[in-house]
Each structure stands twice: as structure tokens, then as C-alpha cells.
Design a protein around this motif. Structure first.
Motif, PDB file in Angstrom:
ATOM      1  N   ASP A  50     102.815 -28.968 -44.316  1.00 30.42           N
ATOM      2  CA  ASP A  50     104.012 -28.211 -44.669  1.00 30.42           C
ATOM      3  C   ASP A  50     105.158 -29.115 -45.136  1.00 30.42           C
ATOM      4  OD1 ASP A  50     104.576 -29.344 -42.203  1.00 30.42           O
ATOM      5  OD2 ASP A  50     105.473 -27.522 -41.355  1.00 30.42           O
ATOM      6  N   THR A  51     104.866 -30.414 -45.301  1.00 35.68           N
ATOM      7  CA  THR A  51     105.871 -31.352 -45.805  1.00 35.68           C
ATOM      8  C   THR A  51     106.250 -30.975 -47.227  1.00 35.68           C
ATOM      9  OG1 THR A  51     105.031 -33.133 -44.432  1.00 35.68           O
ATOM     10  CG2 THR A  51     106.315 -33.780 -46.353  1.00 35.68           C
ATOM     11  N   GLU A  52     107.533 -31.043 -47.516  1.00 36.04           N
ATOM     12  CA  GLU A  52     108.023 -30.802 -48.873  1.00 36.04           C
ATOM     13  C   GLU A  52     108.890 -31.973 -49.291  1.00 36.04           C
ATOM     14  OE1 GLU A  52     109.829 -27.006 -49.515  1.00 36.04           O
ATOM     15  OE2 GLU A  52     108.269 -25.945 -48.408  1.00 36.04           O
ATOM     16  N   PHE A  53     108.718 -32.396 -50.525  1.00 38.68           N
ATOM     17  CA  PHE A  53     109.514 -33.479 -51.081  1.00 38.68           C
ATOM     18  C   PHE A  53     110.231 -33.007 -52.336  1.00 38.68           C
ATOM     19  CE2 PHE A  53     106.232 -36.089 -48.931  1.00 38.68           C
ATOM     20  CZ  PHE A  53     107.050 -36.946 -48.198  1.00 38.68           C
ATOM     21  N   SER A  54     111.510 -33.343 -52.432  1.00 38.62           N
ATOM     22  CA  SER A  54     112.299 -33.166 -53.654  1.00 38.62           C
ATOM     23  C   SER A  54     112.865 -34.548 -53.955  1.00 38.62           C
ATOM     24  CB  SER A  54     113.429 -32.159 -53.437  1.00 38.62           C
ATOM     25  OG  SER A  54     112.912 -30.888 -53.121  1.00 38.62           O
ATOM     26  N   VAL A  55     112.257 -35.241 -54.926  1.00 38.56           N
ATOM     27  CA  VAL A  55     112.586 -36.641 -55.162  1.00 38.56           C
ATOM     28  C   VAL A  55     112.903 -36.858 -56.636  1.00 38.56           C
ATOM     29  CG1 VAL A  55     111.780 -39.037 -54.958  1.00 38.56           C
ATOM     30  CG2 VAL A  55     111.037 -37.337 -53.283  1.00 38.56           C
ATOM     31  N   ALA A  56     114.009 -37.546 -56.882  1.00 43.51           N
ATOM     32  CA  ALA A  56     114.387 -37.949 -58.240  1.00 43.51           C
ATOM     33  C   ALA A  56     114.136 -39.444 -58.367  1.00 43.51           C
ATOM     34  CB  ALA A  56     115.854 -37.632 -58.491  1.00 43.51           C
ATOM     35  N   PHE A  57     113.383 -39.825 -59.368  1.00 44.71           N
ATOM     36  CA  PHE A  57     113.115 -41.231 -59.636  1.00 44.71           C
ATOM     37  C   PHE A  57     114.100 -41.743 -60.675  1.00 44.71           C
ATOM     38  CE2 PHE A  57     109.392 -40.096 -57.417  1.00 44.71           C
ATOM     39  CZ  PHE A  57     108.843 -41.264 -56.920  1.00 44.71           C
ATOM     40  N   ASP A  58     114.652 -42.916 -60.421  1.00 41.68           N
ATOM     41  CA  ASP A  58     115.634 -43.555 -61.296  1.00 41.68           C
ATOM     42  C   ASP A  58     114.919 -44.582 -62.162  1.00 41.68           C
ATOM     43  OD1 ASP A  58     117.822 -44.781 -62.457  1.00 41.68           O
ATOM     44  OD2 ASP A  58     118.700 -45.479 -60.579  1.00 41.68           O
ATOM     45  N   VAL A  59     114.827 -44.327 -63.470  1.00 38.95           N
ATOM     46  CA  VAL A  59     114.104 -45.213 -64.392  1.00 38.95           C
ATOM     47  C   VAL A  59     115.060 -45.704 -65.467  1.00 38.95           C
ATOM     48  CG1 VAL A  59     112.183 -45.412 -66.003  1.00 38.95           C
ATOM     49  CG2 VAL A  59     111.940 -43.994 -63.954  1.00 38.95           C
ATOM     50  N   ALA A  60     115.379 -46.997 -65.424  1.00 37.95           N
ATOM     51  CA  ALA A  60     116.298 -47.584 -66.401  1.00 37.95           C
ATOM     52  C   ALA A  60     115.659 -48.698 -67.221  1.00 37.95           C
ATOM     53  CB  ALA A  60     117.543 -48.125 -65.701  1.00 37.95           C
ATOM     54  N   GLU A  61     114.647 -49.354 -66.679  1.00 36.83           N
ATOM     55  CA  GLU A  61     114.021 -50.469 -67.401  1.00 36.83           C
ATOM     56  C   GLU A  61     112.908 -49.966 -68.288  1.00 36.83           C
ATOM     57  OE1 GLU A  61     113.072 -54.231 -65.948  1.00 36.83           O
ATOM     58  OE2 GLU A  61     114.542 -54.140 -64.333  1.00 36.83           O
ATOM     59  N   GLY A  62     112.895 -50.453 -69.512  1.00 39.37           N
ATOM     60  CA  GLY A  62     111.841 -50.097 -70.443  1.00 39.37           C
ATOM     61  C   GLY A  62     110.541 -50.786 -70.087  1.00 39.37           C
ATOM     62  N   ALA A  63     109.460 -50.270 -70.625  1.00 32.08           N
ATOM     63  CA  ALA A  63     108.141 -50.852 -70.401  1.00 32.08           C
ATOM     64  C   ALA A  63     108.016 -52.197 -71.101  1.00 32.08           C
ATOM     65  CB  ALA A  63     107.065 -49.902 -70.917  1.00 32.08           C
ATOM     66  N   GLU A  64     107.128 -53.027 -70.573  1.00 30.62           N
ATOM     67  CA  GLU A  64     106.775 -54.263 -71.275  1.00 30.62           C
ATOM     68  C   GLU A  64     106.005 -53.867 -72.526  1.00 30.62           C
ATOM     69  OE1 GLU A  64     104.728 -57.156 -68.854  1.00 30.62           O
ATOM     70  OE2 GLU A  64     105.798 -56.461 -67.066  1.00 30.62           O
ATOM     71  N   ASP A  65     106.104 -54.683 -73.566  1.00 29.16           N
ATOM     72  CA  ASP A  65     105.423 -54.372 -74.825  1.00 29.16           C
ATOM     73  C   ASP A  65     103.944 -54.078 -74.590  1.00 29.16           C
ATOM     74  OD1 ASP A  65     107.668 -54.602 -76.386  1.00 29.16           O
ATOM     75  OD2 ASP A  65     107.277 -56.671 -76.995  1.00 29.16           O
ATOM     76  N   GLY A  66     103.493 -52.960 -75.130  1.00 29.05           N
ATOM     77  CA  GLY A  66     102.085 -52.598 -75.073  1.00 29.05           C
ATOM     78  C   GLY A  66     101.630 -52.023 -73.747  1.00 29.05           C
ATOM     79  N   LYS A  67     102.541 -51.798 -72.791  1.00 32.03           N
ATOM     80  CA  LYS A  67     102.162 -51.286 -71.479  1.00 32.03           C
ATOM     81  C   LYS A  67     102.913 -50.002 -71.160  1.00 32.03           C
ATOM     82  CE  LYS A  67     100.958 -55.764 -69.660  1.00 32.03           C
ATOM     83  NZ  LYS A  67     101.092 -56.705 -68.581  1.00 32.03           N
ATOM     84  N   ARG A  68     102.366 -49.268 -70.184  1.00 35.85           N
ATOM     85  CA  ARG A  68     103.053 -48.067 -69.693  1.00 35.85           C
ATOM     86  C   ARG A  68     104.272 -48.481 -68.881  1.00 35.85           C
ATOM     87  NH1 ARG A  68      97.541 -45.704 -68.063  1.00 35.85           N
ATOM     88  NH2 ARG A  68      97.857 -46.952 -66.210  1.00 35.85           N
ATOM     89  N   ASN A  69     105.229 -47.582 -68.808  1.00 38.62           N
ATOM     90  CA  ASN A  69     106.421 -47.825 -68.006  1.00 38.62           C
ATOM     91  C   ASN A  69     106.030 -47.728 -66.531  1.00 38.62           C
ATOM     92  OD1 ASN A  69     108.855 -47.132 -66.413  1.00 38.62           O
ATOM     93  ND2 ASN A  69     109.864 -47.333 -68.410  1.00 38.62           N
ATOM     94  N   ARG A  70     106.166 -48.840 -65.820  1.00 36.21           N
ATOM     95  CA  ARG A  70     105.753 -48.913 -64.409  1.00 36.21           C
ATOM     96  C   ARG A  70     106.598 -48.032 -63.511  1.00 36.21           C
ATOM     97  NH1 ARG A  70     103.311 -54.175 -62.247  1.00 36.21           N
ATOM     98  NH2 ARG A  70     104.276 -53.228 -60.448  1.00 36.21           N
ATOM     99  N   ALA A  71     107.873 -47.903 -63.804  1.00 37.97           N
ATOM    100  CA  ALA A  71     108.733 -47.072 -62.960  1.00 37.97           C
ATOM    101  C   ALA A  71     108.373 -45.597 -63.099  1.00 37.97           C
ATOM    102  CB  ALA A  71     110.200 -47.308 -63.305  1.00 37.97           C
TER     103      ALA A  71
END
Length: 181
Positions: A50-71
Motif C-alpha cells: 500500500d506504499t505510495e510515492f509521489s516523487v519529482a526528479f530534478d534533471v539539469a545535466e545533459g547526457a554524455e555524447d552518445g549516451k542516455r541521460n543518467r539522471a
């Protein structure tokens, strides 16, 4: 004294990097099978269903060239690991607020090309799958303006707010916690 300095230097050279990690126990799924790896943690049992999560992720750094954004992938990891430990997917409300150079990781194919990037956006397929699973992506309008990104250039389904600050304030008023990574 020189011998101690030489021994210390040799130890540093031969030591494995501090950032070396054993990723062999990490697995993707159960929600996202191509990304969002997480490791099982023994002895904790399942998180109450019954756990509920409401979470906002803060993403400011861009991905490294050729890779997915890790954040951005961290939000998928959060979903995978909690569903794997017994939290129903529908009990997870995840929002990703994107600002700074990370706005470029939300470019659709035309926007990607218009900004001089070659090939496909490495984060695009991941973002589309996350959108399909109800993850909300909120783009900072101020960062979009600074990066020269129009709303039409963004991946379909993303939303634009006046600013990341505005988005976080509104999400916090709705009971979201902010995850800074």
C-alpha cells in the motif's frame, strides 16, 4: 621519505579506481526491461504493497555524447526497483523536471537534427517508454528559451512550465518530494 612517496604513488597506480563498481548483480525490469537497472537487496523484504510515492526528479545535466541521460534513467530505476519489491506500479507518481542543458535530451527527431546533432537522440526511446507508463516530463520554459528550443522540437507528450522553479513549487504543493538525482 622518498621511499614512502614512491610506495604511495605505486599503491595509487595499482589500486582499482574508487569509482569501480560491480554491476553484475544489477538487472532491469520488471517495468522497463531495456534500462533502469537495480540490484536486489537481501533481508529487507518487500516494501508494503500500500506504499505510495509521489516523487519529482530534478534533471539539469545533459547526457554524455552518445549516451542516455543518467539522471532521467534514475527515475526509471526508481520505478523498476520499487515494483520489483512489491509496490504496485499504479502507486508510483513520478515526474521528471528537466532544465539546464538537459533540455536538449528531450528533443524529438526534428529538434535533434535542427540543433546540429547527428543520429538519433540516445534518450528518446527511453523517454517515450516512460511517458507511456505515466511518467510526466516537465520542461523548464526558461531553459528552453536559453537553449533555443521550441516546444515543437520536443518529444511529443512532454510539457513545458514557466520555469523549473515553478514546476517544483507546484509539485511540492501537491505533496511531491524532490529527488535530486
Amino acid at each position: 621519505m622518498k621511499i614512502y612517496a614512491a610506495m604511495a604513488s605505486a599503491a595509487l597506480i595499482l589500486a582499482p579506481p574508487a569509482s569501480a563498481q560491480d554491476m553484475s548483480v544489477f538487472r532491469t525490469g520488471p517495468v522497463f526491461t531495456d534500462f533502469g537497472p537495480h540490484a536486489p537487496v537481501e533481508g529487507i523484504g518487500e516494501v508494503p504493497a500500500d506504499t505510495e510515492f509521489s516523487v519529482a526528479f530534478d534533471v539539469a545535466e545533459g547526457a554524455e555524447d552518445g549516451k542516455r541521460n543518467r539522471a532521467i534513467e534514475s527515475a526509471a530505476r526508481f520505478i523498476n526497483m520499487h515494483v520489483a519489491h512489491g509496490v504496485p506500479e499504479e502507486n508510483l507518481r513520478i515526474e521528471v523536471v528537466v532544465h539546464g542543458k538537459a533540455v536538449l535530451d528531450l528533443l524529438g527527431p526534428e529538434g535533434w537534427a535542427a540543433h546540429g546533432k547527428e543520429g538519433d537522440n540516445p534518450s528518446a526511446a527511453m523517454i517515450r517508454q516512460m511517458l507511456d507508463h505515466g511518467v510526466r516530463f516537465i520542461v523548464c520554459g526558461q531553459s528552453s528559451a536559453a537553449q533555443g528550443v521550441s516546444e515543437a522540437e520536443l518529444i511529443a507528450g512532454t510539457e513545458t512550465a514557466l520555469s523549473a522553479m515553478t514546476a517544483f513549487a507546484l509539485l511540492q504543493q501537491r505533496g511531491y518530494t524532490v529527488n535530486p538525482f
